[in-house]
Design an enzyme around this catalytic site. Structure first.
Site, PDB file in Angstrom:
ATOM      1  N   SER A  13     -11.225  10.149 -34.034  1.00 27.87           N
ATOM      2  CA  SER A  13     -10.105   9.488 -34.285  1.00 27.87           C
ATOM      3  C   SER A  13      -9.877   9.716 -35.858  1.00 27.87           C
ATOM      4  CB  SER A  13     -10.005   8.145 -33.812  1.00 27.87           C
ATOM      5  OG  SER A  13      -9.901   8.001 -32.421  1.00 27.87           O
ATOM      6  N   ASP A  39      -4.742   4.132 -23.509  1.00 29.74           N
ATOM      7  CA  ASP A  39      -5.425   5.149 -22.522  1.00 29.74           C
ATOM      8  C   ASP A  39      -4.896   5.243 -21.392  1.00 29.74           C
ATOM      9  OD1 ASP A  39      -7.842   5.301 -24.370  1.00 29.74           O
ATOM     10  OD2 ASP A  39      -8.695   3.519 -23.326  1.00 29.74           O
ATOM     11  N   GLY A  87     -10.835  16.324 -21.984  1.00 26.07           N
ATOM     12  CA  GLY A  87     -10.148  15.015 -22.399  1.00 26.07           C
ATOM     13  C   GLY A  87      -9.532  15.024 -23.528  1.00 26.07           C
ATOM     14  N   TYR A 107     -14.729  15.841 -24.092  1.00 25.78           N
ATOM     15  CA  TYR A 107     -13.942  16.951 -25.017  1.00 25.78           C
ATOM     16  C   TYR A 107     -14.509  18.205 -25.091  1.00 25.78           C
ATOM     17  CZ  TYR A 107     -13.652  12.252 -27.161  1.00 25.78           C
ATOM     18  OH  TYR A 107     -13.560  10.879 -26.922  1.00 25.78           O
ATOM     19  N   ASN A 166      -7.070  -0.950 -26.029  1.00 24.13           N
ATOM     20  CA  ASN A 166      -7.592  -0.017 -26.906  1.00 24.13           C
ATOM     21  C   ASN A 166      -7.073  -0.016 -28.085  1.00 24.13           C
ATOM     22  OD1 ASN A 166      -5.415   1.424 -26.245  1.00 24.13           O
ATOM     23  ND2 ASN A 166      -6.482   3.667 -26.257  1.00 24.13           N
ATOM     24  N   SER A 212     -16.747   9.775 -33.833  1.00 20.41           N
ATOM     25  CA  SER A 212     -15.292   9.767 -33.309  1.00 20.41           C
ATOM     26  C   SER A 212     -14.552  10.744 -33.942  1.00 20.41           C
ATOM     27  CB  SER A 212     -14.904   8.409 -33.626  1.00 20.41           C
ATOM     28  OG  SER A 212     -13.638   8.290 -33.326  1.00 20.41           O
ATOM     29  N   GLY A 222     -17.514   7.467 -12.163  1.00 19.58           N
ATOM     30  CA  GLY A 222     -17.499   6.758 -13.305  1.00 19.58           C
ATOM     31  C   GLY A 222     -16.859   5.210 -13.071  1.00 19.58           C
ATOM     32  N   ALA A 223     -17.055   4.139 -13.512  1.00 19.90           N
ATOM     33  CA  ALA A 223     -16.540   2.935 -13.256  1.00 19.90           C
ATOM     34  C   ALA A 223     -16.681   2.092 -14.580  1.00 19.90           C
ATOM     35  CB  ALA A 223     -17.315   2.076 -12.169  1.00 19.90           C
ATOM     36  N   GLY A 224     -16.693   2.891 -15.814  1.00 22.83           N
ATOM     37  CA  GLY A 224     -16.650   2.264 -17.299  1.00 22.83           C
ATOM     38  C   GLY A 224     -15.280   2.030 -17.716  1.00 22.83           C
ATOM     39  N   LYS A 246     -13.691  -3.654 -25.824  1.00 25.50           N
ATOM     40  CA  LYS A 246     -12.319  -3.380 -25.257  1.00 25.50           C
ATOM     41  C   LYS A 246     -11.804  -4.718 -24.558  1.00 25.50           C
ATOM     42  CE  LYS A 246     -11.418   1.416 -24.870  1.00 25.50           C
ATOM     43  NZ  LYS A 246     -11.354   2.423 -24.329  1.00 25.50           N
TER      44      LYS A 246
HETATM   45  P1  NAP Z   1     -18.761   3.212 -20.341  1.00 24.31           P
HETATM   46  O1  NAP Z   1     -17.686   2.226 -20.239  1.00 24.31           O
HETATM   47  O2  NAP Z   1     -19.934   3.006 -21.175  1.00 24.31           O
HETATM   48  O3  NAP Z   1     -19.146   3.644 -19.016  1.00 24.31           O
HETATM   49  C1  NAP Z   1     -19.770   4.902 -19.026  1.00 24.31           C
HETATM   50  C2  NAP Z   1     -19.990   5.484 -17.569  1.00 24.31           C
HETATM   51  O4  NAP Z   1     -20.550   6.558 -17.480  1.00 24.31           O
HETATM   52  C3  NAP Z   1     -20.251   4.400 -16.418  1.00 24.31           C
HETATM   53  O5  NAP Z   1     -19.566   4.784 -15.196  1.00 24.31           O
HETATM   54  C4  NAP Z   1     -21.975   4.841 -16.414  1.00 24.31           C
HETATM   55  O6  NAP Z   1     -22.452   4.507 -14.963  1.00 24.31           O
HETATM   56  C5  NAP Z   1     -21.970   6.219 -16.450  1.00 24.31           C
HETATM   57  N1  NAP Z   1     -22.976   7.015 -16.970  1.00 24.31           N
HETATM   58  C6  NAP Z   1     -23.585   6.855 -18.079  1.00 24.31           C
HETATM   59  N2  NAP Z   1     -24.504   7.500 -18.136  1.00 24.31           N
HETATM   60  C7  NAP Z   1     -24.798   8.031 -16.869  1.00 24.31           C
HETATM   61  C8  NAP Z   1     -25.953   8.641 -16.343  1.00 24.31           C
HETATM   62  N3  NAP Z   1     -26.945   8.995 -16.972  1.00 24.31           N
HETATM   63  N4  NAP Z   1     -25.758   9.252 -15.141  1.00 24.31           N
HETATM   64  C9  NAP Z   1     -24.689   8.892 -14.330  1.00 24.31           C
HETATM   65  N5  NAP Z   1     -23.765   7.801 -14.842  1.00 24.31           N
HETATM   66  C10 NAP Z   1     -23.867   7.631 -16.018  1.00 24.31           C
HETATM   67  O7  NAP Z   1     -17.833   4.449 -21.246  1.00 24.31           O
HETATM   68  P2  NAP Z   1     -16.426   4.900 -20.873  1.00 24.31           P
HETATM   69  O8  NAP Z   1     -15.683   4.508 -22.333  1.00 24.31           O
HETATM   70  O9  NAP Z   1     -15.871   4.484 -19.648  1.00 24.31           O
HETATM   71  O10 NAP Z   1     -16.548   6.694 -21.197  1.00 24.31           O
HETATM   72  C11 NAP Z   1     -16.895   7.406 -20.151  1.00 24.31           C
HETATM   73  C12 NAP Z   1     -16.533   8.618 -20.598  1.00 24.31           C
HETATM   74  O11 NAP Z   1     -15.269   8.773 -20.755  1.00 24.31           O
HETATM   75  C13 NAP Z   1     -17.460   8.974 -21.753  1.00 24.31           C
HETATM   76  O12 NAP Z   1     -17.743  10.585 -21.867  1.00 24.31           O
HETATM   77  C14 NAP Z   1     -16.433   9.065 -23.027  1.00 24.31           C
HETATM   78  O13 NAP Z   1     -16.405   9.925 -24.034  1.00 24.31           O
HETATM   79  C15 NAP Z   1     -15.181   9.502 -22.079  1.00 24.31           C
HETATM   80  N6  NAP Z   1     -13.953   9.167 -22.576  1.00 24.31           N
HETATM   81  C16 NAP Z   1     -12.796   9.916 -22.826  1.00 24.31           C
HETATM   82  C17 NAP Z   1     -11.491   9.408 -23.314  1.00 24.31           C
HETATM   83  C18 NAP Z   1     -10.561  10.376 -23.940  1.00 24.31           C
HETATM   84  O14 NAP Z   1      -9.548  10.092 -24.195  1.00 24.31           O
HETATM   85  N7  NAP Z   1     -10.619  11.645 -23.462  1.00 24.31           N
HETATM   86  C19 NAP Z   1     -11.454   7.973 -23.452  1.00 24.31           C
HETATM   87  C20 NAP Z   1     -12.388   7.102 -23.118  1.00 24.31           C
HETATM   88  C21 NAP Z   1     -13.555   7.601 -22.892  1.00 24.31           C
HETATM   89  P3  NAP Z   1     -23.226   2.902 -14.958  1.00 24.31           P
HETATM   90  O15 NAP Z   1     -22.016   2.157 -14.831  1.00 24.31           O
HETATM   91  O16 NAP Z   1     -23.984   3.022 -13.581  1.00 24.31           O
HETATM   92  O17 NAP Z   1     -23.862   2.902 -16.053  1.00 24.31           O
END
Ligand code: NAP
Length: 283
Positions: A20, A106, A243, A224, A90, A18, A130-132, A69
């Site tokens: 942070s 966020d 990011g 990032y 968060n 991280s 993405g849908a996380g 979260k």
């Molecule tokens: P998360 O809740 O674990 O969600 C992960 C997402 O990535 C899901 O949509 C997942 O799809 C997809 N994914 C993972 N591996 C994959 C693959 N091999 N092929 C296709 N899709 C894949 O994580 P998150 O917190 O949402 O984070 C997502 C991204 O955003 C990360 O890169 C993280 O570092 C970044 N992020 C940046 C910030 C910022 O402040 N800039 C903040 C938060 C997150 P499935 O649902 O199908 O598994």
């Protein structure tokens, strides 16, 4: 803490590299606040005790990342409106008397970067990959920015459909598989494409074929680093955003909630950039 230091940290599990601690500690030090920002890797069964410990007077609170979260929302006394909108927090903040408040910065971090980029999104179409957890904040911010149509594409499309329903966005959002063929009809009319998947952190992998990026669109990758997707966008003359600023802005808002002080943004950005550069040199 016996030494009079306040404590604040990042709650998640597992915790990787991280940024942070670097930029939060730099901000605390720059403001002369006697506090340490620590990493608190915490398995699910230990989360209630960790959160309860934040009620002690030596705690400011914490940031929260995956997978906790959503869980933490049920462990606090009150929640900010952003938490109700997103269903996730968060940031936890210790209030007077040891009460705990959940917030979600966020949403602020992403919305601020959109505003700074000056994107005209009212009535636009945006494609979110993405849908996380990150996609939650992105989708709510885009809906609040007035987009007319959202395409939410995910490797497991049923997760995208669940997220659209949970956020109350069925009127404007369509769930789709994360596949070039499924996205091809939507991309030409898109004003913004956001990568909120974890794809792009390693090597030259991209979540969609860069040749499909439409002329005139902005491309925002929440990772990032200068991903292959962002490099392709720049090569086509498109606005390309990574990011890092979103990360720093969400952290800056958390800092302000904990300390009541204005966040020293230039210090935080410089520390985040330096920590990222050091990490990339080491990898
Ligand atoms: P998360 O809740 O674990 O969600 C992960 C997402 O990535 C899901 O949509 C997942 O799809 C997809 N994914 C993972 N591996 C994959 C693959 N091999 N092929 C296709 N899709 C894949 O994580 P998150 O917190 O949402 O984070 C997502 C991204 O955003 C990360 O890169 C993280 O570092 C970044 N992020 C940046 C910030 C910022 O402040 N800039 C903040 C938060 C997150 P499935 O649902 O199908 O598994």
């Amino acid at each position: 803490m016996a030494d009079g230091m306040k404590r604040v940290g990042l709650l998640g599990y597992p915790l990787g590299h991280s940024l942070s601690p670097a930029f939060q500690q730099a901000a605390l030090d720059a403001c002369g606040i006697a506090a340490r920002y620590e990493l608190w890797p915490t398995p699910p069964e230990a989360v209630p005790a960790l959160v309860a410990s934040l009620r002690q007077p030596d705690a400011f609170g914490c940031n929260v990342t995956i997978p906790h979260k959503e869980r933490v929302v049920g462990l606090v006394d009150e929640a900010a409106p952003a938490v109700a909108r997103l269903g996730a927090a968060n940031t936890l903040v210790r209030l007077a008397g040891g009460r705990l408040r959940a917030d979600n910065t966020d949403l602020y971090g992403f919305a601020r970067t959109l505003a700074e980029a000056g994107l005209a999104l009212r009535s636009a179409t945006a494609v979110v990959l993405g849908a996380g957890g990150a996609a939650r904040a992105v989708l709510v911010a885009l809906a609040e920015a007035g987009v007319a149509r959202l395409i939410v594409a995910n490797r497991h499309p049923e997760r995208a459909a669940r997220l659209v329903a949970a956020l109350g966005l069925t009127g404007i959002a369509t769930a789709a598989p994360l596949a070039d063929a499924a996205l091809r009809p939507w991309l030409p009319g898109a004003a913004l494409i956001v990568n909120a998947t974890a794809v792009g952190w390693h090597g030259d992998e991209t979540p969609l074929d860069p040749d499909l990026l439409p002329a005139g669109a902005a491309v925002y990758d929440l990772t990032y680093r200068s991903t292959a997707l962002l490099r392709a966008a720049r090569a086509r003359g498109l606005l390309a955003l990574d990011g890092l600023r979103m990360l720093v802005y969400q952290g800056a808002r958390s800092f302000e909630l904990w300390t009541g002080r204005a966040a020293p943004l230039p210090v935080m950005l410089a520390a985040a950039e330096a920590a990222l550069a050091a990490r990339e040199r080491a990898s």
